[in-house]
Design a protein around this motif. Sequence first.
Motif, PDB file in Angstrom:
ATOM      1  N   HIS A  49      -2.247  15.130   2.879  1.00 48.58           N
ATOM      2  CA  HIS A  49      -1.852  16.457   2.374  1.00 48.58           C
ATOM      3  C   HIS A  49      -1.552  17.433   3.523  1.00 48.58           C
ATOM      4  CE1 HIS A  49      -1.657  20.150   0.298  1.00 48.58           C
ATOM      5  NE2 HIS A  49      -2.932  20.406   0.146  1.00 48.58           N
ATOM      6  N   PHE A  50      -0.235  17.633   3.786  1.00 55.00           N
ATOM      7  CA  PHE A  50       0.209  18.601   4.795  1.00 55.00           C
ATOM      8  C   PHE A  50       0.826  19.846   4.164  1.00 55.00           C
ATOM      9  CE2 PHE A  50       0.901  14.440   6.855  1.00 55.00           C
ATOM     10  CZ  PHE A  50       0.332  14.618   8.094  1.00 55.00           C
ATOM     11  N   ALA A  51       1.018  19.813   2.827  1.00 54.97           N
ATOM     12  CA  ALA A  51       1.857  20.836   2.194  1.00 54.97           C
ATOM     13  C   ALA A  51       1.169  22.198   2.191  1.00 54.97           C
ATOM     14  CB  ALA A  51       2.188  20.408   0.762  1.00 54.97           C
ATOM     15  N   VAL A 110       6.024   4.428   1.708  1.00 57.01           N
ATOM     16  CA  VAL A 110       5.752   5.867   1.802  1.00 57.01           C
ATOM     17  C   VAL A 110       6.565   6.657   0.778  1.00 57.01           C
ATOM     18  CG1 VAL A 110       5.675   7.879   3.339  1.00 57.01           C
ATOM     19  CG2 VAL A 110       5.293   5.593   4.276  1.00 57.01           C
ATOM     20  N   VAL A 111       5.859   7.544   0.083  1.00 55.37           N
ATOM     21  CA  VAL A 111       6.494   8.474  -0.850  1.00 55.37           C
ATOM     22  C   VAL A 111       6.290   9.872  -0.259  1.00 55.37           C
ATOM     23  CG1 VAL A 111       6.429   9.408  -3.197  1.00 55.37           C
ATOM     24  CG2 VAL A 111       5.892   6.984  -2.796  1.00 55.37           C
ATOM     25  N   VAL A 112       7.378  10.620  -0.134  1.00 53.83           N
ATOM     26  CA  VAL A 112       7.284  11.973   0.433  1.00 53.83           C
ATOM     27  C   VAL A 112       7.593  13.009  -0.645  1.00 53.83           C
ATOM     28  CG1 VAL A 112       8.394  13.618   2.019  1.00 53.83           C
ATOM     29  CG2 VAL A 112       7.796  11.331   2.828  1.00 53.83           C
ATOM     30  N   VAL A 113       6.740  14.036  -0.692  1.00 54.55           N
ATOM     31  CA  VAL A 113       6.996  15.207  -1.532  1.00 54.55           C
ATOM     32  C   VAL A 113       7.076  16.418  -0.610  1.00 54.55           C
ATOM     33  CG1 VAL A 113       5.807  16.811  -3.073  1.00 54.55           C
ATOM     34  CG2 VAL A 113       6.015  14.412  -3.713  1.00 54.55           C
ATOM     35  N   ASP A 114       8.072  17.250  -0.820  1.00 54.07           N
ATOM     36  CA  ASP A 114       8.187  18.486  -0.029  1.00 54.07           C
ATOM     37  C   ASP A 114       9.043  19.454  -0.829  1.00 54.07           C
ATOM     38  OD1 ASP A 114       7.911  18.894   3.388  1.00 54.07           O
ATOM     39  OD2 ASP A 114       8.961  20.402   2.184  1.00 54.07           O
ATOM     40  N   ASN A 115       8.696  20.739  -0.778  1.00 49.28           N
ATOM     41  CA  ASN A 115       9.539  21.710  -1.500  1.00 49.28           C
ATOM     42  C   ASN A 115      10.679  22.223  -0.616  1.00 49.28           C
ATOM     43  OD1 ASN A 115       8.313  23.515   0.217  1.00 49.28           O
ATOM     44  ND2 ASN A 115       7.230  24.675  -1.377  1.00 49.28           N
ATOM     45  N   LEU A 116      10.725  21.771   0.631  1.00 45.00           N
ATOM     46  CA  LEU A 116      11.772  22.132   1.605  1.00 45.00           C
ATOM     47  C   LEU A 116      11.826  23.639   1.857  1.00 45.00           C
ATOM     48  CD1 LEU A 116      14.645  19.614   0.690  1.00 45.00           C
ATOM     49  CD2 LEU A 116      12.828  19.376   2.388  1.00 45.00           C
ATOM     50  N   GLU A 117      10.714  24.318   1.624  1.00 46.40           N
ATOM     51  CA  GLU A 117      10.662  25.756   1.920  1.00 46.40           C
ATOM     52  C   GLU A 117      10.613  25.961   3.441  1.00 46.40           C
ATOM     53  OE1 GLU A 117       7.720  28.089  -0.506  1.00 46.40           O
ATOM     54  OE2 GLU A 117       7.239  28.880   1.485  1.00 46.40           O
ATOM     55  N   THR A 118       9.806  25.162   4.111  1.00 49.12           N
ATOM     56  CA  THR A 118       9.770  25.241   5.580  1.00 49.12           C
ATOM     57  C   THR A 118      10.071  23.887   6.224  1.00 49.12           C
ATOM     58  OG1 THR A 118       7.383  24.856   5.566  1.00 49.12           O
ATOM     59  CG2 THR A 118       8.098  27.149   5.664  1.00 49.12           C
ATOM     60  N   GLY A 119      10.117  22.835   5.432  1.00 54.13           N
ATOM     61  CA  GLY A 119      10.454  21.509   5.957  1.00 54.13           C
ATOM     62  C   GLY A 119      11.957  21.278   5.911  1.00 54.13           C
ATOM     63  N   TYR A 120      12.382  20.180   6.486  1.00 49.26           N
ATOM     64  CA  TYR A 120      13.818  19.886   6.575  1.00 49.26           C
ATOM     65  C   TYR A 120      14.105  18.490   6.030  1.00 49.26           C
ATOM     66  CZ  TYR A 120      13.775  23.901   9.660  1.00 49.26           C
ATOM     67  OH  TYR A 120      13.609  25.170  10.173  1.00 49.26           O
ATOM     68  N   LEU A 121      15.137  18.420   5.205  1.00 48.85           N
ATOM     69  CA  LEU A 121      15.542  17.125   4.651  1.00 48.85           C
ATOM     70  C   LEU A 121      15.864  16.136   5.771  1.00 48.85           C
ATOM     71  CD1 LEU A 121      16.052  15.765   1.965  1.00 48.85           C
ATOM     72  CD2 LEU A 121      18.391  16.644   2.008  1.00 48.85           C
ATOM     73  N   GLN A 122      16.466  16.667   6.851  1.00 48.98           N
ATOM     74  CA  GLN A 122      16.850  15.788   7.961  1.00 48.98           C
ATOM     75  C   GLN A 122      15.645  15.160   8.652  1.00 48.98           C
ATOM     76  OE1 GLN A 122      17.849  19.003   7.361  1.00 48.98           O
ATOM     77  NE2 GLN A 122      19.382  19.552   8.862  1.00 48.98           N
ATOM     78  N   ALA A 123      14.463  15.736   8.436  1.00 46.82           N
ATOM     79  CA  ALA A 123      13.266  15.192   9.095  1.00 46.82           C
ATOM     80  C   ALA A 123      12.622  14.076   8.270  1.00 46.82           C
ATOM     81  CB  ALA A 123      12.246  16.313   9.323  1.00 46.82           C
ATOM     82  N   MET A 157       0.861  -1.195   0.000  1.00 47.38           N
ATOM     83  CA  MET A 157       0.000   0.000   0.000  1.00 47.38           C
ATOM     84  C   MET A 157       0.896   1.243   0.000  1.00 47.38           C
ATOM     85  SD  MET A 157      -3.330   1.151   0.536  1.00 47.38           S
ATOM     86  CE  MET A 157      -4.042  -0.470   0.730  1.00 47.38           C
ATOM     87  N   ALA A 158       0.906   2.018  -1.100  1.00 46.23           N
ATOM     88  CA  ALA A 158       1.792   3.183  -1.190  1.00 46.23           C
ATOM     89  C   ALA A 158       1.020   4.467  -0.868  1.00 46.23           C
ATOM     90  CB  ALA A 158       2.395   3.288  -2.587  1.00 46.23           C
ATOM     91  N   ILE A 159       1.558   5.235   0.062  1.00 45.21           N
ATOM     92  CA  ILE A 159       0.919   6.467   0.504  1.00 45.21           C
ATOM     93  C   ILE A 159       1.817   7.643   0.139  1.00 45.21           C
ATOM     94  CG2 ILE A 159      -0.007   7.726   2.499  1.00 45.21           C
ATOM     95  CD1 ILE A 159      -1.450   5.018   1.795  1.00 45.21           C
ATOM     96  N   LEU A 160       1.214   8.649  -0.486  1.00 47.06           N
ATOM     97  CA  LEU A 160       1.955   9.866  -0.824  1.00 47.06           C
ATOM     98  C   LEU A 160       1.720  10.890   0.283  1.00 47.06           C
ATOM     99  CD1 LEU A 160       3.553  11.707  -2.744  1.00 47.06           C
ATOM    100  CD2 LEU A 160       1.385  12.226  -3.903  1.00 47.06           C
ATOM    101  N   VAL A 161       2.806  11.331   0.919  1.00 47.83           N
ATOM    102  CA  VAL A 161       2.692  12.339   1.978  1.00 47.83           C
ATOM    103  C   VAL A 161       3.261  13.647   1.443  1.00 47.83           C
ATOM    104  CG1 VAL A 161       3.257  12.956   4.350  1.00 47.83           C
ATOM    105  CG2 VAL A 161       2.901  10.553   3.748  1.00 47.83           C
ATOM    106  N   LEU A 162       2.367  14.608   1.229  1.00 48.71           N
ATOM    107  CA  LEU A 162       2.799  15.921   0.734  1.00 48.71           C
ATOM    108  C   LEU A 162       3.116  16.792   1.942  1.00 48.71           C
ATOM    109  CD1 LEU A 162      -0.190  16.062  -1.692  1.00 48.71           C
ATOM    110  CD2 LEU A 162       2.172  15.713  -2.378  1.00 48.71           C
ATOM    111  N   GLY A 163       4.306  17.341   1.989  1.00 54.94           N
ATOM    112  CA  GLY A 163       4.721  18.085   3.178  1.00 54.94           C
ATOM    113  C   GLY A 163       5.276  17.140   4.246  1.00 54.94           C
ATOM    114  N   GLY A 164       5.870  16.054   3.814  1.00 55.14           N
ATOM    115  CA  GLY A 164       6.368  15.027   4.755  1.00 55.14           C
ATOM    116  C   GLY A 164       7.676  15.399   5.418  1.00 55.14           C
ATOM    117  N   ALA A 165       8.225  16.599   5.106  1.00 53.10           N
ATOM    118  CA  ALA A 165       9.453  17.045   5.779  1.00 53.10           C
ATOM    119  C   ALA A 165       9.135  18.078   6.853  1.00 53.10           C
ATOM    120  CB  ALA A 165      10.432  17.634   4.759  1.00 53.10           C
TER     121      ALA A 165
END
Length: 342
Positions: free
Chosen positions: A72-74, A27-40, A1-9
């Motif tokens: 959708h968290f983005a 889990v597939v994560v999409v984030d523009n890293l504008e306020t999220g962090y790669l380390q997260a 079961m694949a889940i796309l998490v937008l804003g997963g950082a």
Amino acid sequence: MAILVLGGAGYIGSHTVYELIDASYDVVVVDNLETGYLQAVHPKCRFYQGDIRNRDFIDSIFNAEAIDGVIHFAANSLVGESMSHPLKYYDNNLCGTKVLLESMVAHNINRIVFSSTAAIYGEPEQVPIVESAPAHPTNCYGETKLAMERMIHWTSFAHDLKFVCLRYFNACGAHFSGEIGEAHNPESHLIPLILQVSNGKRSEISIFGNNYNTKDGTCIRDYVHVTDLAQAHILALDYLIKGGDNAIFNLGNGIGFSVNEVIETARRITGHPIPAKVVPRRPGDPAKLVASSQRARDILGWKPQFSDLEVIISSAWKWHKSHPDGFQDNVNVVALQNKSWE
Ligand code: UFG
């Protein structure tokens, strides 16, 4: 079961990804890293950096991945910033959601769990707040989240799409591993600001008003642990996968703590005196926000595990002690290089 998490950082997104991975989701994560962090971003997910306002980008994700559901968290989520930069919030939050929904419809992706907020209620007429309470946001952030809810509602009406909107009260705490936690820049949330005093990063905490009509005169909020919020997303996904109908749920503990109580608890946990100074009220702050989450308990079977304020602040303190500068100054380059992006 694949889940796309937008804003997963981001803060709640990254904690939800950790719980999804623990529950063996792909889990597939999409984030523009504008306020999220790669380390997260959890090392066991597939990460794509990009912006959901870019239709080609979001189409490319749905073409490359067989997605069963979207969380959708983005979005931009700072109340103060939303008041000084409203159009930034309309652009990112509303335009981003529009493009996302267009792409989901085009790719027949028909389940979405949406990250909403108690900010949509504004000043409540009755506490505890139930989902049917009137929605009168008092800030632009809440206004855009309400409009996103409505956009999802009407898209669902016209197309084969089911949704759950989760309205969080005051998200707080950190993952018990201490690996990820709350980091905003600039920080505006009560618990991280208090712990910055314990960390020696600031000299005192400001109490925004002590003349509210509450038990000790300071504002009361419903603080809910981010891991409990993360679990609710998994329950919401399961609910949709099992054929559940569109629904909106409040997520809070139903317990209110005052600003003074939060500071006092942090003093006990950190052993720091945490000097506090009363300053004028912050415009737009309601006196008391406490959730009724009965619907989430009854329908999703949600049972918050970490509602004890000491547990909440202890987990936040574990993170802040080991990451006094949040993620930025704490990049473990070797660990990052070992993250298994695909
Ligand atoms: N507060 C202080 N001093 C500070 C910071 C906050 O006294 O330095 C007080 C606020 O007045 C408020 C309480 O602490 O009474 C909590 O404030 P936060 O800024 O941590 O959180 P808010 O309740 O304002 O907002 C939070 C989220 C929003 C969300 C809202 C929903 O930050 O995104 O809950 O209730 F919309």
